[in-house]
Design an enzyme around this catalytic site. Structure first.
Site, PDB file in Angstrom:
ATOM      1  CG  ASP A  28      -7.159  -4.252   3.797  1.00 30.96           C
ATOM      2  OD1 ASP A  28      -8.161  -4.183   4.528  1.00 30.96           O
ATOM      3  OD2 ASP A  28      -7.023  -3.562   2.768  1.00 30.96           O
TER       4      ASP A  28
ATOM      5  CG  ASP B 259     -12.629  -6.295   5.980  1.00 36.06           C
ATOM      6  OD1 ASP B 259     -12.273  -5.671   7.008  1.00 36.06           O
ATOM      7  OD2 ASP B 259     -13.158  -5.749   4.999  1.00 36.06           O
TER       8      ASP B 259
ATOM      9  CG  ASP C 204      -2.505 -20.293   0.395  1.00 32.52           C
ATOM     10  OD1 ASP C 204      -1.753 -20.122   1.372  1.00 32.52           O
ATOM     11  OD2 ASP C 204      -2.136 -20.856  -0.645  1.00 32.52           O
TER      12      ASP C 204
ATOM     13  CE1 TYR D 204      -3.010  -2.995   0.172  1.00 31.47           C
ATOM     14  CE2 TYR D 204      -3.984  -2.078   2.140  1.00 31.47           C
ATOM     15  CZ  TYR D 204      -3.976  -3.028   1.134  1.00 31.47           C
ATOM     16  OH  TYR D 204      -4.936  -3.995   1.112  1.00 31.47           O
TER      17      TYR D 204
END
Ligand code: NAD
Length: 370
Positions: free
Chosen positions: A247, A251, A223, A141
């Protein structure tokens, strides 16, 4: 105790939920005799509209002069066509960088009263108590270059994943410190079978682990972590990972308990001030309808009381009030299930405040007439 709190409501429901959190902090101030002074600043789309920048210098200054920062959320469709450097999300990334908020902490807690709102079966989520620690100021980011290119006369693109070793050390160290006070286990998530950055992350995790012999370290590929969060979330204590993986996984972890509207977060720097915000976005679809769930923002205020001000009893009083209101069957729309009572944002806030102040509440009145 006297504390200065910078409040950055931002966009969409950010304004509604931060108002709720401020009301609750005021109630805590009244009950425990603390003085919280709130100063407001702009961030995000509203900041762009007022000042031409998604994060004006005055806001950064205000935060730096405060003891803690309470943020709502930023963003909305009307800003999606702005040039990238003026978009609300830029304000968010910049404040993380300017305050050097390198670690984002997101607890996922099981609420028995909300088990029905979770997409997972109760036996899978019962007693989940996980803390996700996400690196917040490095990685993809923030890496440069991040740009469109022409390669062999064809359109191409590059984003850069860049970390200094010290950036990894400080966030992994923090995860170990936190695990040492909790379940004594750190799951370090990476993609070491593919990425060099992940191989270095794994190396650093091993080094840091040597300093915490009482904490167990496990490595997990991202994963697999995405799968285990759904299959066996109880197996996690503290999870630490880099920015992008964090991130996404945080969530995912958030829906375990049923709603984005329930989850708080804290972002920590080396010297403060720390920033507290609900994990959800600005929810433009429900903006201004007085139906947003304010509990994530209120629980973020509880984290502020505990982490920034060391006010454990006060933080616990907020969390207990939230529990009581939920146990009484009151729900905003996002967590509503059969047989529960729908309340608005402002009603939910009033209930939490009433519980804190020991006033009569809708729930106690309902109990009396049940
Ligand atoms: P979102 O979190 O805003 O909303 C996702 C869904 O959850 C929506 O249906 C929304 O109504 C619901 N929801 C979210 N919070 C809720 C609450 N407190 N109570 C009830 N329902 C709630 O995510 P999105 O729709 O992907 O993004 C909307 C905007 O928010 C975008 O501009 C995005 O960039 C921004 N965003 C900001 C942040 C932040 O400020 N930290 C985080 C995520 C997204």
């Amino acid at each position: 105790m006297k504390k200065q709190i910078a409040v950055l409501p931002g966009d969409g429901i950010g304004k509604e939920v931060t108002k709720g959190a401020v009301d609750v902090l005021q109630a805590i101030g009244d009950r425990f005799d603390h003085q919280f002074e709130f100063t407001y600043g702009h961030i995000g789309g509203v900041a762009y509209e007022v000042t031409g920048s998604p994060l004006p210098d005055e806001t950064v200054e205000l935060c730096k002069q405060s003891d803690a920062v309470l943020l709502g959320a930023v963003g909305g469709p009307k800003y999606d066509t702005l040039p990238v450097h003026l978009r609300p999300e830029r304000g968010l990334l910049k404040i993380r960088k300017d305050l050097d908020l390198y670690a984002n902490l997101r607890p996922t807690t099981f609420y028995a009263s909300l088990a029905d709102s979770s997409p997972l079966r109760k036996e899978i989520i019962q007693d989940v108590d996980m803390l996700m620690v996400r690196e917040l100021t490095g990685g993809l980011y923030f890496g440069k270059p991040s740009e469109r290119r022409t390669v062999d006369e064809k359109e191409a693109v590059v984003d850069t994943l860049f970390y200094k070793r010290e950036e990894m050390v400080r966030v992994i160290e923090l995860a170990f410190q936190l695990a040492d006070k909790r379940g004594k286990k750190v799951t370090s998530v990476d993609k070491a079978n593919v990425l060099e950055s992940s191989r270095m992350w794994r190396e650093v995790a091993e080094e840091v682990a040597k300093r915490y012999p009482s904490v167990k370290l496990e490595h997990m590929l991202v994963d697999n972590a995405a799968m285990q969060l759904i299959k066996n979330p109880k197996s996690f204590d503290v999870v630490v990972t880099e920015n992008l993986f964090g991130d996404i996984l945080s969530d995912e972890a958030s829906v375990l308990t049923g709603s984005l509207g329930m989850l708080p977060s804290a972002s920590l720097s080396e010297n403060g001030p720390y920033l507290y915000e609900p994990i959800h976005g600005s929810a433009p679809d429900i903006e201004g309808k007085n139906i947003a769930n304010p509990l994530a923002a209120i629980l973020s205020a509880a984290m502020m009381l505990r982490v920034s001000f060391g006010l454990e009893e006060e933080a616990a009083a907020v969390e207990k009030a939230v529990d009581e209101v939920l146990n009484a069957g009151l729900r905003t729309k996002d967590i509503l299930s059969e047989g529960k009572r729908a309340v608005s944002t402002s009603e939910m806030v009033a209930e939490v405040k009433a519980c804190i102040l020991g006033h009569e509440t809708i729930s106690s009145i309902m109990g009396a007439y049940a």
